[in-house]
Design a protein around this motif. Structure first.
Motif, PDB file in Angstrom:
ATOM      1  N   LEU A 159     -14.277  14.027   0.588  1.00  0.00           N
ATOM      2  CA  LEU A 159     -13.281  12.967   0.422  1.00  0.00           C
ATOM      3  C   LEU A 159     -12.801  12.877  -1.014  1.00  0.00           C
ATOM      4  CD1 LEU A 159     -11.863  10.352   1.571  1.00  0.00           C
ATOM      5  CD2 LEU A 159     -13.937   9.123   0.883  1.00  0.00           C
ATOM      6  N   ALA A 160     -11.484  12.763  -1.199  1.00  0.00           N
ATOM      7  CA  ALA A 160     -10.895  12.492  -2.509  1.00  0.00           C
ATOM      8  C   ALA A 160     -10.378  11.069  -2.524  1.00  0.00           C
ATOM      9  CB  ALA A 160      -9.754  13.466  -2.798  1.00  0.00           C
ATOM     10  N   ILE A 161     -10.588  10.363  -3.616  1.00  0.00           N
ATOM     11  CA  ILE A 161     -10.029   9.030  -3.809  1.00  0.00           C
ATOM     12  C   ILE A 161      -9.070   9.100  -4.985  1.00  0.00           C
ATOM     13  CG2 ILE A 161     -10.513   6.624  -4.376  1.00  0.00           C
ATOM     14  CD1 ILE A 161     -13.273   6.985  -3.133  1.00  0.00           C
ATOM     15  N   LEU A 162      -7.806   8.815  -4.738  1.00  0.00           N
ATOM     16  CA  LEU A 162      -6.811   8.812  -5.803  1.00  0.00           C
ATOM     17  C   LEU A 162      -6.843   7.457  -6.493  1.00  0.00           C
ATOM     18  CD1 LEU A 162      -3.712  10.578  -4.165  1.00  0.00           C
ATOM     19  CD2 LEU A 162      -5.417  11.564  -5.708  1.00  0.00           C
ATOM     20  N   SER A 163      -7.321   7.433  -7.723  1.00  0.00           N
ATOM     21  CA  SER A 163      -7.440   6.183  -8.464  1.00  0.00           C
ATOM     22  C   SER A 163      -7.355   6.478  -9.951  1.00  0.00           C
ATOM     23  CB  SER A 163      -8.766   5.499  -8.151  1.00  0.00           C
ATOM     24  OG  SER A 163      -8.962   4.362  -8.975  1.00  0.00           O
ATOM     25  N   ARG A 164      -6.649   5.646 -10.685  1.00  0.00           N
ATOM     26  CA  ARG A 164      -6.506   5.844 -12.116  1.00  0.00           C
ATOM     27  C   ARG A 164      -7.747   5.432 -12.884  1.00  0.00           C
ATOM     28  NH1 ARG A 164      -2.342   5.450 -15.881  1.00  0.00           N
ATOM     29  NH2 ARG A 164      -3.543   7.303 -16.384  1.00  0.00           N
ATOM     30  N   ASN A 165      -8.626   4.636 -12.237  1.00  0.00           N
ATOM     31  CA  ASN A 165      -9.795   4.113 -12.941  1.00  0.00           C
ATOM     32  C   ASN A 165     -10.991   4.085 -11.997  1.00  0.00           C
ATOM     33  OD1 ASN A 165     -11.686   2.706 -14.427  1.00  0.00           O
ATOM     34  ND2 ASN A 165     -10.286   1.103 -15.100  1.00  0.00           N
ATOM     35  N   SER A 166     -11.951   4.948 -12.234  1.00  0.00           N
ATOM     36  CA  SER A 166     -13.118   5.050 -11.353  1.00  0.00           C
ATOM     37  C   SER A 166     -14.054   3.853 -11.473  1.00  0.00           C
ATOM     38  CB  SER A 166     -13.897   6.335 -11.647  1.00  0.00           C
ATOM     39  OG  SER A 166     -14.353   6.339 -12.996  1.00  0.00           O
ATOM     40  N   SER A 167     -13.879   3.035 -12.513  1.00  0.00           N
ATOM     41  CA  SER A 167     -14.765   1.879 -12.699  1.00  0.00           C
ATOM     42  C   SER A 167     -14.254   0.618 -12.008  1.00  0.00           C
ATOM     43  CB  SER A 167     -14.973   1.598 -14.198  1.00  0.00           C
ATOM     44  OG  SER A 167     -13.760   1.197 -14.808  1.00  0.00           O
ATOM     45  N   LEU A 168     -13.053   0.652 -11.438  1.00  0.00           N
ATOM     46  CA  LEU A 168     -12.529  -0.513 -10.722  1.00  0.00           C
ATOM     47  C   LEU A 168     -13.408  -0.826  -9.515  1.00  0.00           C
ATOM     48  CD1 LEU A 168      -8.690   0.224 -10.712  1.00  0.00           C
ATOM     49  CD2 LEU A 168      -9.898  -1.456 -12.103  1.00  0.00           C
ATOM     50  N   TYR A 169     -13.536  -2.090  -9.191  1.00  0.00           N
ATOM     51  CA  TYR A 169     -14.412  -2.514  -8.100  1.00  0.00           C
ATOM     52  C   TYR A 169     -14.092  -1.778  -6.804  1.00  0.00           C
ATOM     53  CZ  TYR A 169     -16.719  -5.452  -4.628  1.00  0.00           C
ATOM     54  OH  TYR A 169     -17.502  -5.892  -3.584  1.00  0.00           O
ATOM     55  N   SER A 170     -12.822  -1.748  -6.417  1.00  0.00           N
ATOM     56  CA  SER A 170     -12.448  -1.133  -5.142  1.00  0.00           C
ATOM     57  C   SER A 170     -12.822   0.339  -5.102  1.00  0.00           C
ATOM     58  CB  SER A 170     -10.949  -1.303  -4.890  1.00  0.00           C
ATOM     59  OG  SER A 170     -10.594  -2.669  -4.816  1.00  0.00           O
ATOM     60  N   THR A 171     -12.551   1.041  -6.188  1.00  0.00           N
ATOM     61  CA  THR A 171     -12.872   2.470  -6.242  1.00  0.00           C
ATOM     62  C   THR A 171     -14.376   2.681  -6.191  1.00  0.00           C
ATOM     63  OG1 THR A 171     -10.883   2.840  -7.573  1.00  0.00           O
ATOM     64  CG2 THR A 171     -12.524   4.601  -7.549  1.00  0.00           C
ATOM     65  N   ARG A 172     -15.122   1.906  -6.965  1.00  0.00           N
ATOM     66  CA  ARG A 172     -16.582   2.053  -6.983  1.00  0.00           C
ATOM     67  C   ARG A 172     -17.186   1.792  -5.601  1.00  0.00           C
ATOM     68  NH1 ARG A 172     -19.145  -1.588  -9.162  1.00  0.00           N
ATOM     69  NH2 ARG A 172     -17.577  -3.024 -10.026  1.00  0.00           N
ATOM     70  N   ARG A 173     -16.689   0.775  -4.912  1.00  0.00           N
ATOM     71  CA  ARG A 173     -17.239   0.449  -3.598  1.00  0.00           C
ATOM     72  C   ARG A 173     -16.959   1.556  -2.582  1.00  0.00           C
ATOM     73  NH1 ARG A 173     -20.055  -0.831  -1.304  1.00  0.00           N
ATOM     74  NH2 ARG A 173     -19.342  -2.275   0.312  1.00  0.00           N
ATOM     75  N   LEU A 174     -15.774   2.151  -2.659  1.00  0.00           N
ATOM     76  CA  LEU A 174     -15.458   3.247  -1.749  1.00  0.00           C
ATOM     77  C   LEU A 174     -16.332   4.464  -2.024  1.00  0.00           C
ATOM     78  CD1 LEU A 174     -11.584   2.874  -1.694  1.00  0.00           C
ATOM     79  CD2 LEU A 174     -13.108   2.515   0.256  1.00  0.00           C
ATOM     80  N   VAL A 175     -16.581   4.735  -3.295  1.00  0.00           N
ATOM     81  CA  VAL A 175     -17.464   5.851  -3.662  1.00  0.00           C
ATOM     82  C   VAL A 175     -18.874   5.585  -3.139  1.00  0.00           C
ATOM     83  CG1 VAL A 175     -18.587   7.034  -5.604  1.00  0.00           C
ATOM     84  CG2 VAL A 175     -16.126   6.574  -5.676  1.00  0.00           C
ATOM     85  N   GLU A 176     -19.377   4.369  -3.360  1.00  0.00           N
ATOM     86  CA  GLU A 176     -20.714   4.009  -2.898  1.00  0.00           C
ATOM     87  C   GLU A 176     -20.823   4.146  -1.377  1.00  0.00           C
ATOM     88  OE1 GLU A 176     -21.220   0.036  -4.227  1.00  0.00           O
ATOM     89  OE2 GLU A 176     -21.408   0.570  -6.358  1.00  0.00           O
ATOM     90  N   ALA A 177     -19.836   3.629  -0.670  1.00  0.00           N
ATOM     91  CA  ALA A 177     -19.870   3.665   0.791  1.00  0.00           C
ATOM     92  C   ALA A 177     -19.821   5.092   1.312  1.00  0.00           C
ATOM     93  CB  ALA A 177     -18.701   2.854   1.358  1.00  0.00           C
ATOM     94  N   ALA A 178     -19.010   5.933   0.680  1.00  0.00           N
ATOM     95  CA  ALA A 178     -18.902   7.325   1.115  1.00  0.00           C
ATOM     96  C   ALA A 178     -20.203   8.071   0.889  1.00  0.00           C
ATOM     97  CB  ALA A 178     -17.754   8.014   0.377  1.00  0.00           C
ATOM     98  N   ARG A 179     -20.829   7.866  -0.266  1.00  0.00           N
ATOM     99  CA  ARG A 179     -22.085   8.552  -0.558  1.00  0.00           C
ATOM    100  C   ARG A 179     -23.226   8.043   0.326  1.00  0.00           C
ATOM    101  NH1 ARG A 179     -21.248   8.797  -7.172  1.00  0.00           N
ATOM    102  NH2 ARG A 179     -19.886  10.639  -7.121  1.00  0.00           N
ATOM    103  N   GLU A 180     -23.232   6.746   0.606  1.00  0.00           N
ATOM    104  CA  GLU A 180     -24.255   6.199   1.496  1.00  0.00           C
ATOM    105  C   GLU A 180     -24.142   6.790   2.896  1.00  0.00           C
ATOM    106  OE1 GLU A 180     -23.892   1.985   1.435  1.00  0.00           O
ATOM    107  OE2 GLU A 180     -24.618   1.771  -0.640  1.00  0.00           O
ATOM    108  N   ALA A 181     -22.929   7.145   3.297  1.00  0.00           N
ATOM    109  CA  ALA A 181     -22.706   7.742   4.617  1.00  0.00           C
ATOM    110  C   ALA A 181     -22.921   9.250   4.611  1.00  0.00           C
ATOM    111  CB  ALA A 181     -21.298   7.412   5.100  1.00  0.00           C
ATOM    112  N   GLY A 182     -23.267   9.805   3.454  1.00  0.00           N
ATOM    113  CA  GLY A 182     -23.565  11.228   3.374  1.00  0.00           C
ATOM    114  C   GLY A 182     -22.379  12.128   3.102  1.00  0.00           C
ATOM    115  N   HIS A 183     -21.272  11.543   2.677  1.00  0.00           N
ATOM    116  CA  HIS A 183     -20.080  12.345   2.402  1.00  0.00           C
ATOM    117  C   HIS A 183     -20.039  12.771   0.938  1.00  0.00           C
ATOM    118  CE1 HIS A 183     -18.750  11.181   6.351  1.00  0.00           C
ATOM    119  NE2 HIS A 183     -18.689   9.887   6.020  1.00  0.00           N
ATOM    120  N   VAL A 184     -19.313  13.835   0.681  1.00  0.00           N
ATOM    121  CA  VAL A 184     -19.049  14.269  -0.690  1.00  0.00           C
ATOM    122  C   VAL A 184     -17.756  13.597  -1.129  1.00  0.00           C
ATOM    123  CG1 VAL A 184     -18.521  16.236  -2.182  1.00  0.00           C
ATOM    124  CG2 VAL A 184     -20.188  16.483  -0.329  1.00  0.00           C
TER     125      VAL A 184
END
Length: 302
Positions: free
Chosen positions: A3-28
């Motif tokens: 999965l790719a997430i297009l975001s200008r800032n990886s530290s934003l809450y929304s971006t961080r939560r999507l990254v966390e959720a994807a990794r918890e589900a076992g996705h790259v």
């Protein structure tokens, strides 16, 4: 899933939560700044690089494209689509949602109820334009804005006329809408994923303000949307071609009215108010909806 997430800032809450959720589900998962993606477009195929290296092999892309980079960000997303990558929010759907005038026309054509809206260009038509709308107060909105910026309440007809003339002098594009007084500064944000409203919150404007956006000091509490509110939120999302959206509704005497459909809705406010794992729901939806990888027209080296 890669999965790719297009975001200008990886530290934003929304971006961080999507990254966390994807990794918890076992996705790259990888966060990509859309402004650092650059493209090769040719009849023999498409290619995209990021900081000097090719971008290939992504199954899905989640766009978190801010309003200020809509044009370039949507071009990057379109390139991903042309290279065979799935996205729940296609580039054309984001462009439809970002243009308030276009979005209102498309939703009205499908019978989705909204505050009465007028639009015009020539200053000579201002008086008749406002007559088409009806008596003040009026709400004046820039057609490309977010988080409540560029939204003005004109309490008197003379104010509506003056603001309209001033904005025309700045060559701004804007809509004028009826003011729904019975809402009393509150609206409803329905978070739509696929064909479901997975979370909802009621936002209330602070004293002396009519905009209920959290970025404008509004407060929020989790609520359960009514059947009618769920139906109109899902329909509005589908009319614009989105798979994930935040639909803002206003409760009026004639039922729920759509104010706006947000193609990159923030997660912090809705997760905090509803206590729901919205990021997890988005990732699960993308993983289930992502079709088997098709051969892309990516340029390959011989």
């Amino acid at each position: 899933m890669k999965l790719a997430i297009l975001s200008r800032n990886s530290s934003l809450y929304s971006t961080r939560r999507l990254v966390e959720a994807a990794r918890e589900a076992g996705h790259v998962v990888r966060v990509l700044d859309p402004l650092r993606c650059y493209m090769r477009i040719a009849s023999e195929g498409f290619a995209m690089h990021y900081k000097g290296k090719p971008l290939t092999g992504f199954d899905a892309v989640l766009p978190r494209i801010g309003a200020s980079v809509t044009r370039y960000g949507s071009a990057v997303l379109r390139q991903f689509e042309l290279m065979g990558t799935y996205t729940p929010n296609p580039s054309d759907a984001i462009l439809r949602a970002r243009d308030k005038l276009r979005a209102h026309q498309l939703m009205a054509a499908e019978g989705i109820r909204m505050p009465v809206t007028v639009f015009g260009d020539n200053p000579d038509d201002t008086s008749d334009l406002l007559k088409l709308l009806g008596p003040s107060p009026h709400v004046i909105k820039l057609t490309e804005s977010s988080q409540g910026a560029g939204v003005i309440l004109a309490e008197k007809l003379s104010a509506s006329r003056g603001i309209t003339e001033a904005l025309r002098g700045l060559y701004a594009n804007f809509l004028v809408q009826e003011f729904i007084a019975e809402a009393k500064g509150a609206d409803l944000r329905c978070f739509v994923v696929g064909d479901k409203v997975i979370a909802a919150m009621r936002r209330q404007a602070p004293a002396g303000e009519f905009r209920s956006n959290l970025h404008r000091g509004g407060s929020a509490v989790g609520v359960k949307a009514s059947k009618a509110e769920v139906e109109v939120a899902v329909r509005a999302t589908q009319v614009l071609g989105l798979g994930v959206a935040g639909v803002d509704l206003i409760r009026s005497d004639r039922g729920p009215l759509v104010l706006e459909v947000n193609a990159s809705p923030g997660l912090e406010g809705i997760e905090s108010a509803s206590k729901k794992d919205v990021a997890g729901e988005i990732v699960r939806f993308v993983a289930q909806a992502c079709p088997p990888k098709k051969p892309s027209r990516t340029v390959r080296k011989k």
